[in-house]
Design an enzyme around this catalytic site. Structure first.
Site, PDB file in Angstrom:
ATOM      1  N   TYR A  52       0.852  -1.198   0.000  1.00  0.00           N
ATOM      2  CA  TYR A  52       0.000   0.000   0.000  1.00  0.00           C
ATOM      3  C   TYR A  52       0.880   1.237   0.000  1.00  0.00           C
ATOM      4  O   TYR A  52       1.820   1.332   0.794  1.00  0.00           O
ATOM      5  CB  TYR A  52      -0.895   0.027   1.242  1.00  0.00           C
ATOM      6  N   GLU A  54      -0.486   4.820  -0.422  1.00  0.00           N
ATOM      7  CA  GLU A  54      -1.282   6.041  -0.598  1.00  0.00           C
ATOM      8  C   GLU A  54      -0.413   7.276  -0.427  1.00  0.00           C
ATOM      9  O   GLU A  54       0.416   7.334   0.487  1.00  0.00           O
ATOM     10  CB  GLU A  54      -2.417   6.124   0.431  1.00  0.00           C
ATOM     11  N   ASP A 199      -6.926  13.790 -24.880  1.00  0.00           N
ATOM     12  CA  ASP A 199      -6.994  12.388 -24.474  1.00  0.00           C
ATOM     13  C   ASP A 199      -6.282  11.616 -25.582  1.00  0.00           C
ATOM     14  O   ASP A 199      -6.848  11.347 -26.632  1.00  0.00           O
ATOM     15  CB  ASP A 199      -8.454  11.951 -24.345  1.00  0.00           C
ATOM     16  N   THR A 226      -3.992   6.219 -21.688  1.00  0.00           N
ATOM     17  CA  THR A 226      -3.728   4.885 -21.154  1.00  0.00           C
ATOM     18  C   THR A 226      -2.271   4.570 -21.466  1.00  0.00           C
ATOM     19  O   THR A 226      -1.624   5.272 -22.255  1.00  0.00           O
ATOM     20  CB  THR A 226      -4.604   3.816 -21.833  1.00  0.00           C
ATOM     21  N   LYS A 229      -1.848   0.882 -24.970  1.00  0.00           N
ATOM     22  CA  LYS A 229      -2.204   0.782 -26.396  1.00  0.00           C
ATOM     23  C   LYS A 229      -0.919   0.908 -27.231  1.00  0.00           C
ATOM     24  O   LYS A 229      -0.060   0.039 -27.133  1.00  0.00           O
ATOM     25  CB  LYS A 229      -3.257   1.838 -26.728  1.00  0.00           C
ATOM     26  N   ARG A 235      -1.620  -2.407 -18.582  1.00  0.00           N
ATOM     27  CA  ARG A 235      -2.954  -1.825 -18.568  1.00  0.00           C
ATOM     28  C   ARG A 235      -3.013  -0.768 -17.467  1.00  0.00           C
ATOM     29  O   ARG A 235      -2.937  -1.090 -16.280  1.00  0.00           O
ATOM     30  CB  ARG A 235      -3.947  -2.958 -18.291  1.00  0.00           C
TER      31      ARG A 235
HETATM   32  N1  DSN Z   1     -11.675   0.387 -25.293  1.00  0.00           N
HETATM   33  C1  DSN Z   1     -10.748   1.328 -25.855  1.00  0.00           C
HETATM   34  C2  DSN Z   1     -10.642   1.186 -27.325  1.00  0.00           C
HETATM   35  O1  DSN Z   1     -10.717   0.063 -27.791  1.00  0.00           O
HETATM   36  O2  DSN Z   1     -10.456   2.156 -28.028  1.00  0.00           O
HETATM   37  C3  DSN Z   1     -11.046   2.717 -25.492  1.00  0.00           C
HETATM   38  O3  DSN Z   1     -11.312   2.816 -24.150  1.00  0.00           O
END
Ligand code: DSN
Length: 420
Positions: A52, A54, A199, A226, A229, A235
């Site tokens: 933990y 925090e 974003d 994120t 990707k 993730r």
């Molecule tokens: N689920 C993601 C995508 O496939 O673009 C976006 O959150």
């Protein structure tokens, strides 16, 4: 790798083993997925999951933080270097919580966000009516001027901004294949006194690899993303602030204690490892190849007269209107392509005439196949295989032959363990 699970939990072991086989024997074309290195997986599966933490480095609520502070500080420093900014919060659990924290950091309930229309490429967290944040904030939209060129209607964006006086103008998407003119966003935001937020979840790896423009270079205030990707990490999520300490402080407070409790330090370590990989020249080559492969696929679709939203692609993804061009609805296309070992997703097109669960389009992209080392030759052939499959969707023998060809490609380009 899975010795202990195998001994202890046969059911979960079998599911993981099955997924491993699925990933290695098929081509992943979902544009938001990728294959991470073994180093990222090791960090993700490390004993840091026990801790933990925090708070933030040097300011925690629990003892025993001498190593977690090292991990988080390295992740922050690498993120700042990678995206050329002064502040980074690496604790967001994923893209949706990163956006929620960013909204609460920069706005009061009832304030307005101007974001991309969801049917024109935006994302659920940009204010879909079914989301909780839609009950808290007011979302207004901009769209493409023409879905066949992909150009954003910046005049309309400015008109809506002047009318609604948003607190945030949000640039970003999950199903849009062209570049945005970030300078136009900042110009309009200045006029109405709004924050500019990008974003960049889909294109973070392209920006990090210098294959796409960095919104910070055009004065954006904040970037949310994120890390799993195109960036090819675990993730997770992240929020970056270009230069305002005041904004960065608000964001840190909105993430913890505003929205989350203890950060997932194993994931933070995996983010740090991924950022280290993304800082290498090899990653820049990777990012460039993603675009070349997408262009190779685009050329096949042009040749075969398959309609692409935006008229083609300038990034890693393509949104194709397979219902209009090939007479196959998106849902069926997804299923049939799965049968030949190609995974992608059905997707709504701009001003969708069908339904969300059975839309006209499919969305696919090149980040994962590029990670396997595939280049333009393979991208071209994959696009041809996709079209052949859809044109012969009821021909079992043909599909079997194409499935074997896909399997052979996968054997020739196994999922790599390391990128450095
Ligand atoms: N689920 C993601 C995508 O496939 O673009 C976006 O959150």
């Amino acid at each position: 790798m899975y010795d202990y699970i195998k001994k202890q939990d046969e059911e979960i072991f079998k599911a993981i083993e099955g997924e491993e086989e699925r990933q290695s024997s098929g081509i992943e074309l979902i544009p938001s997925e990728n294959y991470v290195s073994r180093a990222v997986r090791e960090a993700n599966g490390s004993i840091l999951t026990n801790k933990y933490s925090e708070g933030y480095p040097g300011k925690r609520y629990y003892g025993g933080q001498e190593f977690t502070d090292v991990v988080e500080t390295i992740a922050i420093e690498r993120a700042k270097k990678l995206f050329n900014c002064q502040f980074a919060n690496v604790q967001s659990l994923s893209g949706a919580p990163a956006n929620v924290a960013m909204y609460f950091a920069l706005m009061e309930p009832g304030d307005t966000v101007l974001g991309m229309d969801l049917g024109h490429g935006g994302h659920l967290t940009h204010g879909h009516p079914t989301t909780s944040i839609n009950k808290v904030f007011n979302f207004v939209r901009y769209k493409m001027k023409d879905p066949d060129t992909g150009e954003i209607d910046y005049d309309e964006l400015r008109r809506v901004a002047l009318e609604h006086k948003p607190k945030i103008i949000l640039a970003g998407f999950s199903a849009y294949s062209r570049e945005l003119d970030y300078a136009k966003f900042t110009e309009i935001a200045k006029e109405v006194g709004a924050y500019t937020v990008a974003d960049m979840a889909h294109i973070a790896g392209l920006i990090a690899g210098k294959a796409a423009r960095n919104p910070f270079d055009d004065g954006f205030d904040v970037i949310t993303t994120t890390t799993h990707k195109t960036l090819r990490g675990p993730r997770g999520g992240m929020i970056l602030t270009r230069e305002s300490e005041e904004i960065a402080t608000k964001i840190n407070k909105a993430v913890f204690p505003g929205l989350q409790g203890g950060p997932h330090m194993n994931v933070v370590a995996a983010k740090a490892v991924c950022f280290g990989e993304a800082l290498t020249p090899a990653f820049q080559e990777y990012a460039g190849q993603i675009l070349k492969n997408a262009k190779a696929m685009e050329a096949v679709l042009h040749r075969e007269n398959v309609r692409m939203l935006g008229g083609g692609t300038s990034n890693h993804l393509i949104l194709a209107d397979v219902f209009d061009s090939l007479g196959v609805p998106g849902k069926e296309a997804e299923t049939v392509l799965d049968e030949v070992g190609i995974t992608l997703n059905k997707n709504m097109i701009a001003d969708e005439p069908r339904t969300a669960m059975d839309p006209s389009g499919i969305r696919f992209g090149t980040p994962a196949m590029t990670t396997r080392g595939m280049k333009e030759t393979e991208a071209t052939r994959l696009a041809e295989i996709m079209i052949e499959t859809l044109r012969h969707k009821d021909d079992v023998a043909k599909k079997q032959t194409l499935r074997e060809e896909v399997r052979a490609m996968c054997e020739k380009f196994p999922i790599p363990e390391s990128f450095v």
